[in-house]
Design a protein around this motif. Structure first.
Motif, PDB file in Angstrom:
ATOM      1  N   UNK A 139     -17.494  12.108   4.998  1.00  0.00           N
ATOM      2  CA  UNK A 139     -17.108  13.217   4.121  1.00  0.00           C
ATOM      3  C   UNK A 139     -16.208  14.218   4.846  1.00  0.00           C
ATOM      4  N   UNK A 140     -15.137  14.596   4.156  1.00  0.00           N
ATOM      5  CA  UNK A 140     -14.174  15.534   4.722  1.00  0.00           C
ATOM      6  C   UNK A 140     -12.954  14.868   5.309  1.00  0.00           C
ATOM      7  N   UNK A 141     -12.999  13.561   5.587  1.00  0.00           N
ATOM      8  CA  UNK A 141     -11.834  12.870   6.145  1.00  0.00           C
ATOM      9  C   UNK A 141     -10.666  12.953   5.168  1.00  0.00           C
ATOM     10  N   UNK A 149      -6.079  14.430  -0.786  1.00  0.00           N
ATOM     11  CA  UNK A 149      -7.501  14.254  -1.087  1.00  0.00           C
ATOM     12  C   UNK A 149      -8.337  14.240   0.188  1.00  0.00           C
ATOM     13  N   UNK A 150      -9.630  14.229  -0.006  1.00  0.00           N
ATOM     14  CA  UNK A 150     -10.571  14.102   1.107  1.00  0.00           C
ATOM     15  C   UNK A 150     -11.733  13.224   0.655  1.00  0.00           C
ATOM     16  N   UNK A 158      -5.932  -2.825 -13.571  1.00  0.00           N
ATOM     17  CA  UNK A 158      -5.666  -3.077 -12.154  1.00  0.00           C
ATOM     18  C   UNK A 158      -4.752  -2.004 -11.569  1.00  0.00           C
ATOM     19  N   UNK A 159      -4.963  -0.761 -11.934  1.00  0.00           N
ATOM     20  CA  UNK A 159      -4.095   0.345 -11.508  1.00  0.00           C
ATOM     21  C   UNK A 159      -3.931   0.366  -9.987  1.00  0.00           C
ATOM     22  N   UNK A 160      -2.694   0.216  -9.559  1.00  0.00           N
ATOM     23  CA  UNK A 160      -2.361   0.148  -8.137  1.00  0.00           C
ATOM     24  C   UNK A 160      -1.797   1.481  -7.667  1.00  0.00           C
ATOM     25  N   UNK A 161      -2.041   1.829  -6.416  1.00  0.00           N
ATOM     26  CA  UNK A 161      -1.478   3.038  -5.823  1.00  0.00           C
ATOM     27  C   UNK A 161      -1.320   2.823  -4.322  1.00  0.00           C
ATOM     28  N   UNK A 162      -0.597   3.715  -3.675  1.00  0.00           N
ATOM     29  CA  UNK A 162      -0.442   3.680  -2.224  1.00  0.00           C
ATOM     30  C   UNK A 162      -1.441   4.650  -1.598  1.00  0.00           C
ATOM     31  N   UNK A 163      -2.059   4.202  -0.531  1.00  0.00           N
ATOM     32  CA  UNK A 163      -3.003   5.025   0.218  1.00  0.00           C
ATOM     33  C   UNK A 163      -2.438   5.272   1.608  1.00  0.00           C
ATOM     34  N   UNK A 164      -2.386   6.541   2.009  1.00  0.00           N
ATOM     35  CA  UNK A 164      -1.862   6.927   3.318  1.00  0.00           C
ATOM     36  C   UNK A 164      -3.005   7.497   4.153  1.00  0.00           C
ATOM     37  N   UNK A 165      -3.206   6.920   5.331  1.00  0.00           N
ATOM     38  CA  UNK A 165      -4.324   7.280   6.190  1.00  0.00           C
ATOM     39  C   UNK A 165      -3.834   7.805   7.531  1.00  0.00           C
ATOM     40  N   UNK A 166      -4.548   8.751   8.129  1.00  0.00           N
ATOM     41  CA  UNK A 166      -4.169   9.215   9.474  1.00  0.00           C
ATOM     42  C   UNK A 166      -4.503   8.181  10.535  1.00  0.00           C
TER      43      UNK A 166
END
Length: 276
Positions: free
Chosen positions: A118-120, A11-12, A42-50
């Motif tokens: 925006x765009x990250x 995603x971005x 309470x939908x949980x997910x993992x977020x991966x960031x640079x």
């Protein structure tokens, strides 16, 4: 594309919105989000960031065996990983909102969210089926009313639960935030009563407010989340003092005072507070 019940979503950032002193909403986009099958609540997910200086988040490609491979990567190169809650998902166009509780530059996710543009780039590891293990709010069929409680890290999940509750559901909600300006309207069809406390500023603590509250009759179901020590203490209040059946209490530690999420991952205790 994977046949697993969860998958990576590339995603971005579409836009950001500062909601209050302690919160920023980041809206993610990407056609792949059409397959993100959030279960609401309470939908949980993992977020991966640079990392700073990286254009993209670096991580394994296999959604089934990603964790051992991610652990073996160089910590200076592998994507920063954190757990978050879906605040809202929309289709056509595909958009997903995440609300970040900010705490300055003391953590990589807070730093990233504060500076997101925006765009990250970011990658989500989330569900491809709506009934998935990332949803913890599951009141039994005989529930007469619900109690929700959490600190600022749990506010997005509580907002999602309130948005999901069927019309007419009786709900008592306690929320603790760092700043009085963090209080806001939370849309719901439930018959809700929301009590806000401000950490270090309110005349009574959230725990004491719950301890002294006049609660509805009937069979309750409680969902509590936030700092692990506080969650354990509140569970004891509900079970030992307010007479809740422990099986009627879902409790989750979103963070632990004095411990980073990386340390919790190493200990294997992420999103768990343990039994007393």
């Amino acid at each position: 594309m994977s046949d697993a019940p969860f998958d990576f979503f590339d995603t971005h950032v579409l836009r950001t919105e500062r909601l209050s002193p302690s919160f920023v909403r980041v809206t993610f986009g990407g056609d792949c989000l059409a397959r993100f099958a959030g279960g609401g609540r309470d939908q949980r997910f993992k977020l991966f960031l640079p990392h700073p200086g990286q254009a993209r988040a670096e991580l394994p490609t296999d959604p089934l065996n990603w964790y051992p491979a991610w652990r073996e990567m160089d910590p200076a190169e592998r994507a920063v990983m954190r757990s978050y809650t879906v605040r809202e998902q929309r289709h056509s166009p595909e958009e997903l909102d995440v609300e970040f509780a900010l705490h300055g530059d003391t953590g990589p996710a807070s730093r990233w969210a504060t500076r997101a543009r925006p765009g990250d780039h970011a990658v989500l590891l989330g569900p491809t089926v709506a009934d998935n293990g990332g949803v913890d709010f599951r009141p039994p069929p005989d529930t007469d009313w619900v109690l929700l409680s959490g600190d600022e890290t749990a506010l997005p999940a509580i907002a999602g639960i309130l948005d999901w509750l069927p019309a007419g559901t009786e709900a008592r909600v306690w929320l603790e935030v760092p700043d009085p300006a963090d209080r806001r309207w939370l849309p719901t069809r439930a018959r809700s009563e929301i009590i806000w406390t401000c950490r270090g500023r309110s005349a009574i603590s959230m725990h004491d407010s719950i301890r002294d509250a006049v609660l509805p009759g009937g069979t309750p179901y409680a969902w509590i989340a936030g700092e692990a020590g506080g969650v354990r203490a509140l569970r004891r209040v509900l079970v030992n003092e307010r007479g809740f059946d422990r099986r009627q209490v879902t409790f989750t530690g979103y963070w632990r005072r004095g411990t980073t999420e990386d340390q919790l991952l190493t200990e294997g205790t992420l999103a768990a507070v343990g039994e007393d």
